[in-house]
Design a protein around this motif. Structure first.
Motif, PDB file in Angstrom:
ATOM      1  N   GLY A  57       0.760  -1.242   0.000  1.00  0.00           N
ATOM      2  CA  GLY A  57       0.000   0.000   0.000  1.00  0.00           C
ATOM      3  C   GLY A  57       0.794   1.297   0.000  1.00  0.00           C
ATOM      4  N   THR A  58       0.293   2.257   0.789  1.00  0.00           N
ATOM      5  CA  THR A  58       0.810   3.621   0.801  1.00  0.00           C
ATOM      6  C   THR A  58       2.273   3.725   1.215  1.00  0.00           C
ATOM      7  N   PRO A  59       2.735   2.977   2.233  1.00  0.00           N
ATOM      8  CA  PRO A  59       4.158   3.087   2.556  1.00  0.00           C
ATOM      9  C   PRO A  59       5.068   2.740   1.369  1.00  0.00           C
ATOM     10  N   LEU A  60       4.667   1.765   0.567  1.00  0.00           N
ATOM     11  CA  LEU A  60       5.444   1.428  -0.620  1.00  0.00           C
ATOM     12  C   LEU A  60       5.355   2.542  -1.649  1.00  0.00           C
ATOM     13  N   LEU A  61       4.167   3.110  -1.809  1.00  0.00           N
ATOM     14  CA  LEU A  61       3.955   4.197  -2.754  1.00  0.00           C
ATOM     15  C   LEU A  61       4.806   5.416  -2.394  1.00  0.00           C
ATOM     16  N   VAL A  62       4.983   5.676  -1.114  1.00  0.00           N
ATOM     17  CA  VAL A  62       5.823   6.784  -0.654  1.00  0.00           C
ATOM     18  C   VAL A  62       7.300   6.364  -0.670  1.00  0.00           C
ATOM     19  N   GLY A  63       7.586   5.131  -0.309  1.00  0.00           N
ATOM     20  CA  GLY A  63       8.962   4.661  -0.169  1.00  0.00           C
ATOM     21  C   GLY A  63       9.706   4.471  -1.479  1.00  0.00           C
ATOM     22  N   LEU A  64       9.015   4.062  -2.554  1.00  0.00           N
ATOM     23  CA  LEU A  64       9.706   3.834  -3.825  1.00  0.00           C
ATOM     24  C   LEU A  64      10.340   5.107  -4.382  1.00  0.00           C
ATOM     25  N   PRO A  65       9.605   6.222  -4.498  1.00  0.00           N
ATOM     26  CA  PRO A  65      10.281   7.432  -4.983  1.00  0.00           C
ATOM     27  C   PRO A  65      11.331   7.948  -4.006  1.00  0.00           C
ATOM     28  N   THR A  66      11.079   7.785  -2.706  1.00  0.00           N
ATOM     29  CA  THR A  66      12.052   8.215  -1.705  1.00  0.00           C
ATOM     30  C   THR A  66      13.338   7.407  -1.844  1.00  0.00           C
ATOM     31  N   LEU A  67      13.209   6.093  -1.992  1.00  0.00           N
ATOM     32  CA  LEU A  67      14.381   5.232  -2.184  1.00  0.00           C
ATOM     33  C   LEU A  67      15.088   5.578  -3.489  1.00  0.00           C
ATOM     34  N   GLY A  68      14.316   5.843  -4.539  1.00  0.00           N
ATOM     35  CA  GLY A  68      14.907   6.229  -5.820  1.00  0.00           C
ATOM     36  C   GLY A  68      15.721   7.508  -5.705  1.00  0.00           C
ATOM     37  N   LEU A  69      15.172   8.502  -5.023  1.00  0.00           N
ATOM     38  CA  LEU A  69      15.895   9.759  -4.828  1.00  0.00           C
ATOM     39  C   LEU A  69      17.147   9.554  -3.980  1.00  0.00           C
ATOM     40  N   LEU A  70      17.029   8.757  -2.934  1.00  0.00           N
ATOM     41  CA  LEU A  70      18.167   8.485  -2.059  1.00  0.00           C
ATOM     42  C   LEU A  70      19.278   7.757  -2.812  1.00  0.00           C
ATOM     43  N   LEU A  71      18.918   6.716  -3.563  1.00  0.00           N
ATOM     44  CA  LEU A  71      19.923   5.969  -4.325  1.00  0.00           C
ATOM     45  C   LEU A  71      20.528   6.816  -5.441  1.00  0.00           C
ATOM     46  N   ALA A  72      19.716   7.690  -6.068  1.00  0.00           N
ATOM     47  CA  ALA A  72      20.241   8.581  -7.098  1.00  0.00           C
ATOM     48  C   ALA A  72      21.249   9.557  -6.501  1.00  0.00           C
ATOM     49  N   ALA A  73      20.930  10.115  -5.338  1.00  0.00           N
ATOM     50  CA  ALA A  73      21.854  11.046  -4.685  1.00  0.00           C
ATOM     51  C   ALA A  73      23.145  10.335  -4.282  1.00  0.00           C
ATOM     52  N   LEU A  74      23.027   9.118  -3.734  1.00  0.00           N
ATOM     53  CA  LEU A  74      24.215   8.360  -3.367  1.00  0.00           C
ATOM     54  C   LEU A  74      25.056   8.009  -4.594  1.00  0.00           C
ATOM     55  N   GLY A  75      24.414   7.647  -5.685  1.00  0.00           N
ATOM     56  CA  GLY A  75      25.121   7.353  -6.929  1.00  0.00           C
ATOM     57  C   GLY A  75      25.822   8.577  -7.478  1.00  0.00           C
ATOM     58  N   TYR A  76      25.169   9.724  -7.413  1.00  0.00           N
ATOM     59  CA  TYR A  76      25.754  10.977  -7.877  1.00  0.00           C
ATOM     60  C   TYR A  76      27.015  11.297  -7.081  1.00  0.00           C
TER      61      TYR A  76
END
Length: 109
Positions: A57-76
């Motif tokens: 549900g909602t935690p996944l819906l909120v967590g996926l973009p948050t995880l994507g942003l976090l991993l993108a920042a770490l990769g950068y």
């Protein structure tokens, strides 16, 4: 990185991490549904996996973009650090050469 994300062995841990990250960001207590609620016999199937992901549900819906942003920042940051280290090393080597009186940059190893 896409292979890591789409690998069937890593997608479930990444979704679980996204769920927990979303639960951390969202107010209130969020509980991950047990696998047994979607697959009572405990057998893995694509339908059971889809039902489990929908139950997140909602935690996944909120967590996926948050995880994507976090991993993108770490990769950068990681790419810049990996690029900057050799550049700084070349600069130091060139500085040492200039103080020693070289007219050309030192050769790369």
């Amino acid at each position: 990185m896409t292979t890591f994300y789409t690998n069937p062995l890593t997608i479930v841990p990444l979704y679980a991490l996204a769920f927990y990250l979303g639960a951390l960001v969202m107010p209130g207590e969020q509980v991950m549904p047990a696998w047994g609620t979607v697959a009572p016999d405990g057998v893995f199937s694509v339908q059971a996996l889809a039902a489990w992901m929908q139950a997140l549900g909602t935690p996944l819906l909120v967590g996926l973009p948050t995880l994507g942003l976090l991993l993108a920042a770490l990769g950068y940051v990681a790419v810049h650090i990996l690029w900057l280290a050799p550049a700084v090393q070349r600069g130091r080597r060139w500085q040492r050469c200039r103080t020693a009186g070289c007219t050309r940059p030192p050769a790369e190893h």
